[in-house]
Motif scaffolding. Structure first.
Motif, mmCIF file in Angstrom:
data_model
loop_
_atom_site.group_PDB
_atom_site.id
_atom_site.type_symbol
_atom_site.label_atom_id
_atom_site.label_comp_id
_atom_site.label_asym_id
_atom_site.label_seq_id
_atom_site.Cartn_x
_atom_site.Cartn_y
_atom_site.Cartn_z
ATOM 1 N N THR A 63 0.819 -1.206 0.000
ATOM 2 C CA THR A 63 0.000 0.000 0.000
ATOM 3 C C THR A 63 0.859 1.264 0.000
ATOM 4 O O THR A 63 2.018 1.242 0.398
ATOM 5 C CB THR A 63 -0.932 0.015 1.218
ATOM 6 N N SER A 66 0.504 5.625 -5.691
ATOM 7 C CA SER A 66 -0.563 6.476 -6.234
ATOM 8 C C SER A 66 -0.978 6.108 -7.657
ATOM 9 O O SER A 66 -1.941 6.671 -8.185
ATOM 10 C CB SER A 66 -0.114 7.940 -6.216
ATOM 11 N N CYS A 67 -0.273 5.189 -8.326
ATOM 12 C CA CYS A 67 -0.677 4.762 -9.668
ATOM 13 C C CYS A 67 -1.943 3.913 -9.565
ATOM 14 O O CYS A 67 -2.022 3.001 -8.729
ATOM 15 C CB CYS A 67 0.424 3.963 -10.355
ATOM 16 N N CYS A 88 3.103 9.323 -10.905
ATOM 17 C CA CYS A 88 2.495 8.468 -9.879
ATOM 18 C C CYS A 88 3.535 7.463 -9.410
ATOM 19 O O CYS A 88 4.625 7.351 -9.989
ATOM 20 C CB CYS A 88 1.234 7.771 -10.392
ATOM 21 N N THR A 89 3.217 6.757 -8.350
ATOM 22 C CA THR A 89 4.175 5.820 -7.746
ATOM 23 C C THR A 89 3.542 4.449 -7.539
ATOM 24 O O THR A 89 2.317 4.328 -7.364
ATOM 25 C CB THR A 89 4.671 6.342 -6.387
ATOM 26 N N ASN A 110 8.851 5.131 -9.407
ATOM 27 C CA ASN A 110 8.329 6.444 -9.782
ATOM 28 C C ASN A 110 8.054 6.465 -11.274
ATOM 29 O O ASN A 110 8.969 6.273 -12.082
ATOM 30 C CB ASN A 110 9.336 7.536 -9.429
#
Length: 274
Positions: A63, A66-67, A88-89, A110
């Motif tokens: 968790t 952000s992707c 996003c990550t 990243n």
């Protein structure tokens, strides 16, 4: 890494067994970075290439990334099921095989979305238009500078206008082809939108009503003996012009239009008869 045990004694007669090296495996996940063409679907990145891990280790997503809808295969291939945003990550971990499955390390992938360019062109719009007239034209927006097999995300196509003073001129955008809004636009594809506007300004300048039957006494600055007669002769340009015998000239005066029926500047040629 290698851990070596050592021993010795002043009377040790066998130095060959004084060391005991053992190789210890380090599991180390290292951050990654990747750039994908803007709008790419299903982009993949192998995050295992710069990591250290024993054979049989397993990779998985953790968790915090952000992707959207990202996954990581057991062998370390990160897969994005949705188009990446500008950045996003993906957070992932690699864990050692049994019996050391609790020995893990984490890292971050990243992801940067490559830029997509949109260019706009318009046909030769009329160079001159009359005040108050409607100009109909179009604009074409093209997905340019986009990697093959990728797309421009949420493309737009529109127009604005200002007059010579910088004041905004209302512009009407018709139904574009393809219709907006769009989720994506493929590389090289276009959006064509009809555009119209009303040319600013007032037709006729002050927009005065044409004067029909205007009169001027042309005799006031003339010299002539009593009982002389005035009359119109050919060559003048005023519409419906006439001159009375006593010198009163009657004519029609029009507005200053780009297209006009009545002249706004005219001349009456007269003849003074004695």
């Amino acid at each position: 890494m290698t851990l070596t045990g050592t021993t010795s004694a002043t009377n040790d007669s066998n130095a060959a067994n004084n060391t005991a090296p053992v190789t210890r495996t380090i599991i180390d996940a290292v951050n990654d970075s990747a750039s994908q063409p803007g709008g790419t679907l299903g982009a993949t990145t192998n995050v295992a290439t710069n990591d250290q891990f024993p054979a049989g280790s397993l990779f998985s997503v953790v968790t915090g990334g952000s992707c959207a809808n990202a996954s990581v295969s057991g062998t370390g291939h990160s897969h994005l099921r949705r188009r990446p945003a500008a950045h996003c990550t993906v957070n992932y971990q690699v864990c050692a095989p049994a019996p050391n499955t609790t020995v893990c390390d984490t890292a971050i992938l990243n992801v940067t979305a490559g830029a997509a360019g949109m260019s706009v062109t318009q046909p030769a719009t009329p160079i001159v238009s009359a005040p108050g007239s409607t100009v109909n034209t179009s604009i074409t927006c093209t997905a340019s500078n986009v990697a093959p097999n990728s797309t421009a995300i949420a493309p737009t196509c529109g127009a604005t206008a200002v007059d010579s003073t910088g004041a905004s001129v209302p512009v009407t955008i018709g139904t574009c082809t393809p219709a907006l809004p769009l989720g994506t636009l493929a590389a090289g594809a276009t959006i064509v939108c009809p555009v119209s506007y009303v040319t600013p300004g007032t037709a006729g300048g002050t927009d005065t009503t044409p004067t029909l039957g205007a009169t001027t006494n042309v005799a006031t600055n003339d010299q002539f003996p009593a009982s002389s007669l005035f009359s119109v002769v050919t060559g003048g340009s005023c519409a419906n012009a006439s001159v009375s015998g006593t010198g009163t000239t009657t004519y029609d005066v029009g507005q200053r239009h780009l297209y006009r029926e009545l002249p706004s500047l005219c001349a009456c040629t007269r003849h003074d008869g004695v």
